[in-house]
Design a protein around this motif. Sequence first.
Motif, short mmCIF file in Angstrom:
data_model
loop_
_atom_site.label_atom_id
_atom_site.label_comp_id
_atom_site.label_asym_id
_atom_site.label_seq_id
_atom_site.Cartn_x
_atom_site.Cartn_y
_atom_site.Cartn_z
N ASN A 186 -0.37 11.36 -5.74
CA ASN A 186 -0.28 12.01 -7.04
C ASN A 186 0.48 13.32 -6.95
N ILE A 187 0.15 14.12 -5.96
CA ILE A 187 0.83 15.41 -5.79
C ILE A 187 2.33 15.21 -5.59
N ASP A 217 -2.53 -1.52 -7.05
CA ASP A 217 -3.41 -2.13 -8.04
C ASP A 217 -4.44 -1.11 -8.53
N GLU A 218 -5.02 -0.41 -7.58
CA GLU A 218 -6.05 0.57 -7.93
C GLU A 218 -5.49 1.73 -8.76
N ARG A 219 -4.18 1.94 -8.63
CA ARG A 219 -3.57 3.10 -9.29
C ARG A 219 -3.71 3.09 -10.80
N LYS A 220 -3.68 1.91 -11.39
CA LYS A 220 -3.73 1.85 -12.84
C LYS A 220 -4.93 2.65 -13.37
N LYS A 221 -6.07 2.39 -12.77
CA LYS A 221 -7.29 3.09 -13.21
C LYS A 221 -7.21 4.58 -12.87
N ILE A 222 -6.73 4.86 -11.68
CA ILE A 222 -6.63 6.26 -11.25
C ILE A 222 -5.74 7.07 -12.18
N ILE A 223 -4.60 6.49 -12.53
CA ILE A 223 -3.68 7.19 -13.43
C ILE A 223 -4.30 7.39 -14.80
N ALA A 235 5.99 9.71 -13.68
CA ALA A 235 5.99 10.08 -12.27
C ALA A 235 4.89 9.34 -11.50
N LEU A 236 3.70 9.38 -12.03
CA LEU A 236 2.56 8.77 -11.34
C LEU A 236 2.74 7.27 -11.16
N ASN A 237 3.43 6.65 -12.10
CA ASN A 237 3.68 5.22 -12.00
C ASN A 237 4.80 4.90 -11.02
N SER A 238 5.94 5.49 -11.26
CA SER A 238 7.16 5.12 -10.53
C SER A 238 7.16 5.54 -9.07
N HIS A 239 6.92 6.80 -8.87
CA HIS A 239 7.22 7.40 -7.57
C HIS A 239 6.63 6.69 -6.36
N PRO A 240 5.37 6.37 -6.35
CA PRO A 240 4.81 5.74 -5.15
C PRO A 240 5.47 4.41 -4.83
N LEU A 241 5.90 3.69 -5.84
CA LEU A 241 6.53 2.39 -5.58
C LEU A 241 7.94 2.55 -5.02
N VAL A 242 8.62 3.59 -5.48
CA VAL A 242 9.94 3.86 -4.94
C VAL A 242 9.83 4.33 -3.49
N MET A 243 8.84 5.15 -3.21
CA MET A 243 8.70 5.77 -1.89
C MET A 243 7.96 4.89 -0.90
N ARG A 244 7.66 3.70 -1.30
CA ARG A 244 6.89 2.79 -0.45
C ARG A 244 7.31 2.75 1.02
N PRO A 245 8.59 2.59 1.34
CA PRO A 245 8.95 2.53 2.77
C PRO A 245 8.56 3.79 3.53
N THR A 278 -0.38 -0.94 5.89
CA THR A 278 0.30 -2.23 5.90
C THR A 278 0.74 -2.54 4.47
N ASP A 279 1.56 -3.57 4.33
CA ASP A 279 2.03 -3.96 3.00
C ASP A 279 0.86 -4.35 2.10
N ALA A 280 -0.07 -5.07 2.68
CA ALA A 280 -1.23 -5.53 1.91
C ALA A 280 -2.03 -4.33 1.40
N GLU A 281 -2.27 -3.38 2.30
CA GLU A 281 -3.01 -2.18 1.91
C GLU A 281 -2.26 -1.42 0.82
N TYR A 282 -0.94 -1.40 0.97
CA TYR A 282 -0.15 -0.67 -0.02
C TYR A 282 -0.29 -1.28 -1.41
#
Lengths: 197, 197
Positions: B154-155, A185-191, A157-167, A176-180
């Motif tokens: 995450n939530i 990138d930062e998520r790997k460590k966070i997860i 869930a933590l990996n997939s969902h944010p990328l699917v929900m991007r729009p 912005t896209d760049a910020e996203y």
Amino acid sequence: MAIKDSNTEQLIKDTAKRIFFAEGKLHATTQDIADAAGVSRTSLHYYFRSRDLLLKQVFNDALTGLTKQLYALMEAEMDFKEKIRQLIDLFLTETIAFPYREIFLITEMLDGDADIYVQKEKGASKMAAFLKQIEAEMEMGTISKMDPTQFMMNIMALNSHPLVMRPLHKQMFNLTDAEYMKKMDERKKIICDLILK
Amino acid sequence: MAIKDSNTEQLIKDTAKRIFFAEGKLHATTQDIADAAGVSRTSLHYYFRSRDLLLKQVFNDALTGLTKQLYALMEAEMDFKEKIRQLIDLFLTETIAFPYREIFLITEMLDGDADIYVQKEKGASKMAAFLKQIEAEMEMGTISKMDPTQFMMNIMALNSHPLVMRPLHKQMFNLTDAEYMKKMDERKKIICDLILK
DNA sequence: ATATTGTTTGACAAATTTGTCAAACAATAA
DNA sequence: TTATTGTTTGACAAATTTGTCAAACAATAT
């Protein structure tokens, strides 16, 4: 005979995958796919006979692409925490490349209201074995205890969902896209931090 | 004049929502919707003029349904941890009722390759305000520090994803429907534990 | 050269999906 | 009663999508 130098068949299938998995255009027609591949729609029928058969191949490839590397890593011999880290890394990399692959699978499974696709998933045993390993490591205190299945669901869930929900997330969080992508990138460590206690 | 006692218009829209959001049949035709609602397809055109206009209404309702209660809760005055707990509870309840609502939004946004829908999302400011609150609470040590946006992602991910992926997860983890729902029930506590440090 | 085999395509046909329209129907107003 | 207004539908038309077929084409074998 003219041997296939350009391999149109593969081109068509790869294009379909790009449209479905990467661009998320789940309503794409055979014309859309043929156009994107730069061939006539008739060629598509020449190689795949029908839209349905093309989709079946794409579906199976999606399932394989999703599970093959995953299961291989699960079976690998290495430090458990390192394995989890690599699992997260692999999952994130794959999801960045094909954010909508899982959704393609789900929607295809749901709208032919049959569970015809259910078969041949012999990977369930590999998953079961890995769940056992997770449980053992929890007993040893490597990570905090919980239902191993829930543990795996959390990772996915933590990996997939944010990328699917991007729009959607882009506007909810005003990014912005760049910020996203930076956040992804930062998520790997966070997860890793979240999952590994 | 015959006043609308049965309210066919609402019936059609609710049926469409059920098919799209609950059943996940994203390729449903106007015929599918009309049949499921027990009316003729012509009635659908009478009230909504075209498939496209019906979908636009459904889309807007999806956006509203997804955000309205959420934003209301974000603005509420209450203990922060309790607010997070209620947020998770609300999210999970909504996702169980309409697992595929977010996916409907995403796919609709993606295949009309325009970001025409982007407007009118004035909720971004409410989200921004809540992110500020999260940050403040992190400073106070209520929860462990991280990017507040990532915290929210995450939530959402932990709540939504497993319910969307149910058809796939069922076979990956070899679960019955009953077992699956049991796990979803248990998730509320698991997510709270994970999120609230 | 011609023949053979596989590839690619345009033109057509079939099927599916969407949209329109006039007629039938129901409920109330006059 | 009849008239009026809003609702519902079947029959038809248009548009979109999928599928078929014969002809054109390319590359090699003979």
